[in-house]
Design an enzyme around this catalytic site. Sequence first.
Site, mmCIF file in Angstrom:
data_model
loop_
_atom_site.group_PDB
_atom_site.id
_atom_site.type_symbol
_atom_site.label_atom_id
_atom_site.label_comp_id
_atom_site.label_asym_id
_atom_site.label_seq_id
_atom_site.Cartn_x
_atom_site.Cartn_y
_atom_site.Cartn_z
ATOM 1 N N ASP A 17 56.658 33.620 24.549
ATOM 2 C CA ASP A 17 55.726 33.902 23.468
ATOM 3 C C ASP A 17 55.869 35.549 23.368
ATOM 4 O OD1 ASP A 17 53.471 33.919 21.774
ATOM 5 O OD2 ASP A 17 52.512 34.750 23.532
ATOM 6 N N ASP A 19 53.244 37.964 21.497
ATOM 7 C CA ASP A 19 52.058 38.955 21.325
ATOM 8 C C ASP A 19 50.995 38.321 22.460
ATOM 9 O OD1 ASP A 19 52.252 39.935 18.400
ATOM 10 O OD2 ASP A 19 52.166 37.757 17.983
ATOM 11 N N GLU A 312 40.597 51.881 43.431
ATOM 12 C CA GLU A 312 39.962 52.202 44.651
ATOM 13 C C GLU A 312 41.191 52.570 45.726
ATOM 14 O OE1 GLU A 312 36.955 51.216 45.764
ATOM 15 O OE2 GLU A 312 36.574 50.515 43.776
HETATM 16 N N1 RBF Z 1 39.434 43.592 46.994
HETATM 17 C C1 RBF Z 1 39.696 42.384 46.531
HETATM 18 O O1 RBF Z 1 38.664 41.636 46.382
HETATM 19 N N2 RBF Z 1 40.801 41.660 46.847
HETATM 20 C C2 RBF Z 1 41.856 42.378 46.932
HETATM 21 O O2 RBF Z 1 42.843 41.607 47.172
HETATM 22 C C3 RBF Z 1 41.813 43.585 47.532
HETATM 23 N N3 RBF Z 1 42.853 44.538 48.001
HETATM 24 C C4 RBF Z 1 42.759 45.670 48.016
HETATM 25 C C5 RBF Z 1 43.892 46.320 48.648
HETATM 26 C C6 RBF Z 1 43.719 47.954 48.835
HETATM 27 C C7 RBF Z 1 44.914 48.464 49.458
HETATM 28 C C8 RBF Z 1 42.558 48.529 48.933
HETATM 29 C C9 RBF Z 1 42.514 49.899 49.199
HETATM 30 C C10 RBF Z 1 41.566 47.745 48.289
HETATM 31 C C11 RBF Z 1 41.530 46.493 47.951
HETATM 32 N N4 RBF Z 1 40.394 45.530 47.674
HETATM 33 C C12 RBF Z 1 40.536 44.262 47.438
HETATM 34 C C13 RBF Z 1 39.073 46.503 47.334
HETATM 35 C C14 RBF Z 1 38.038 46.444 48.199
HETATM 36 O O3 RBF Z 1 37.510 45.366 48.037
HETATM 37 C C15 RBF Z 1 37.256 47.683 47.836
HETATM 38 O O4 RBF Z 1 38.251 48.830 47.769
HETATM 39 C C16 RBF Z 1 36.250 47.969 48.988
HETATM 40 O O5 RBF Z 1 35.418 47.012 48.880
HETATM 41 C C17 RBF Z 1 35.416 49.201 48.244
HETATM 42 O O6 RBF Z 1 34.763 48.809 47.261
HETATM 43 MG MG MG Z 2 35.349 53.585 47.145
#
Ligand code: RBF
Ligand code: MG
Length: 381
Positions: A17, A19, A312
């Site tokens: 696809d 778009d 993050e």
């Molecule tokens: N949050 C998720 O819910 N799922 C993820 O797969 C996930 N992977 C992350 C990988 C890295 C390297 C970092 C630094 C953060 C990740 N987080 C993920 C976010 C994480 O939940 C969040 O940074 C902390 O809870 C701060 O709010």
């Molecule tokens: Mg933070």
Amino acid sequence: MSVSNSLKKLSSCVLIDLDGTLINTDGVVGDILRKYLSKYGKQWDGREALKIVGKTPLEAATTIVEDYGLPCGVDEFNSEFYPLFSAQMDKIKSLPGANRLIRHLKGHGVPMALASNSSRANIESKISFHQGWKECFSVIVGSDEVSKGKPSPDIFLEAARKLNKDPGECLVIEDSVPGVLAGKAAGSYVIAVPSLPKQTHLYTSADEVINSLLDIKPEKWGLPPFQDWIENTLPIDPWRIGGPVIKGFGRGSKVLGIPTANLSTKDYAEELVEHPSGVYFGWAGLATRGVFKMVMSIGWNPYFNNTEKTIEPWLLHDFTEDFYGEELRLIIVGYIRPEANFPSLESLVAKIHEDRDVAEKALDLPSYAKFKDDPYLTKYD
Ligand code: RBF
Ligand code: MG
Ligand code: ADP
């Protein structure tokens, strides 16, 4: 035959696809509708996008005229909308991973068809702005070339016929629900790449739902694998963002040992829309402290089900103090994996530690390491 062999899905060609799958048409359409509707004193609500994604041009126009109660007919709407749209076609960007995907398949001689609910003429205009794309598709089918658009299977059946393939040998790649239904009705395998966030639950009939084209594994479907992953990372076109560090969600990630230094989402809204959610890595600069390895997530943190897409970044260094308010600059150089949900906080943290190890190691590779000397990270004034 072993179980895994008998279940192996074998495709010999790809029906794709346009778009929302290869190009970000919705971004430009949204910009035009926002201006256009304001003339009628109406406000374009991005949520309406859900109703028009994957529709034929006529259906989409009818939906907008009806939902907004516009004092014009569908024909009049179209005659005003299309010139505005045509004038902006050159601004429609390819989606991350689109170029990589079609060049890979073309390079391996995999036959490809473009199969779109848009008109043939519009498809050709749109792809003319993307160098080398036209040559990648041996077949193009628009909704004006068959009796019914998606979700009817006609477009995909016609594309398969023109490729001289059985629809059962075709792999369909689609972002929209009508498109997925059309691909399944045609009898093909279907990968869904939803273009709107948090809609995965609507795509239950797809054979696989992935987050972005970066996550396609062609070998799952009997097609040649990508060879550009290095040490569990995918190099991407580097991109740069920066700004003062602000307070994040205040969840005390520090307690978990994974503090993330947040930037204001307002200041990089465009980049946030442009980049698929997922786990990435690169280099981080702080004006007075130096340059550090960095691993980060972009997205809605499924484990916490956030309502806002954030970045993050976790700097891979032990700091003795916080640095709120300081200017943080990031160069993002590679991709690791899509964001995921986890059954427990421990398993989320364990996965993030794995990501850290992958990033730590990859950033020593010369192709990634060279960015640590980039002036963007080292020169502040
Ligand atoms: N949050 C998720 O819910 N799922 C993820 O797969 C996930 N992977 C992350 C990988 C890295 C390297 C970092 C630094 C953060 C990740 N987080 C993920 C976010 C994480 O939940 C969040 O940074 C902390 O809870 C701060 O709010
Ligand atoms: Mg933070
Ligand atoms: P918030 O919810 O405010 O983001 P966190 O618990 O994620 O709180 O802590 C993030 C803050 O911790 C950053 O803004 C920064 O000032 C500080 N910090 C200390 N070490 C690091 C690090 N290695 N990486 C990122 N931030 C760090």
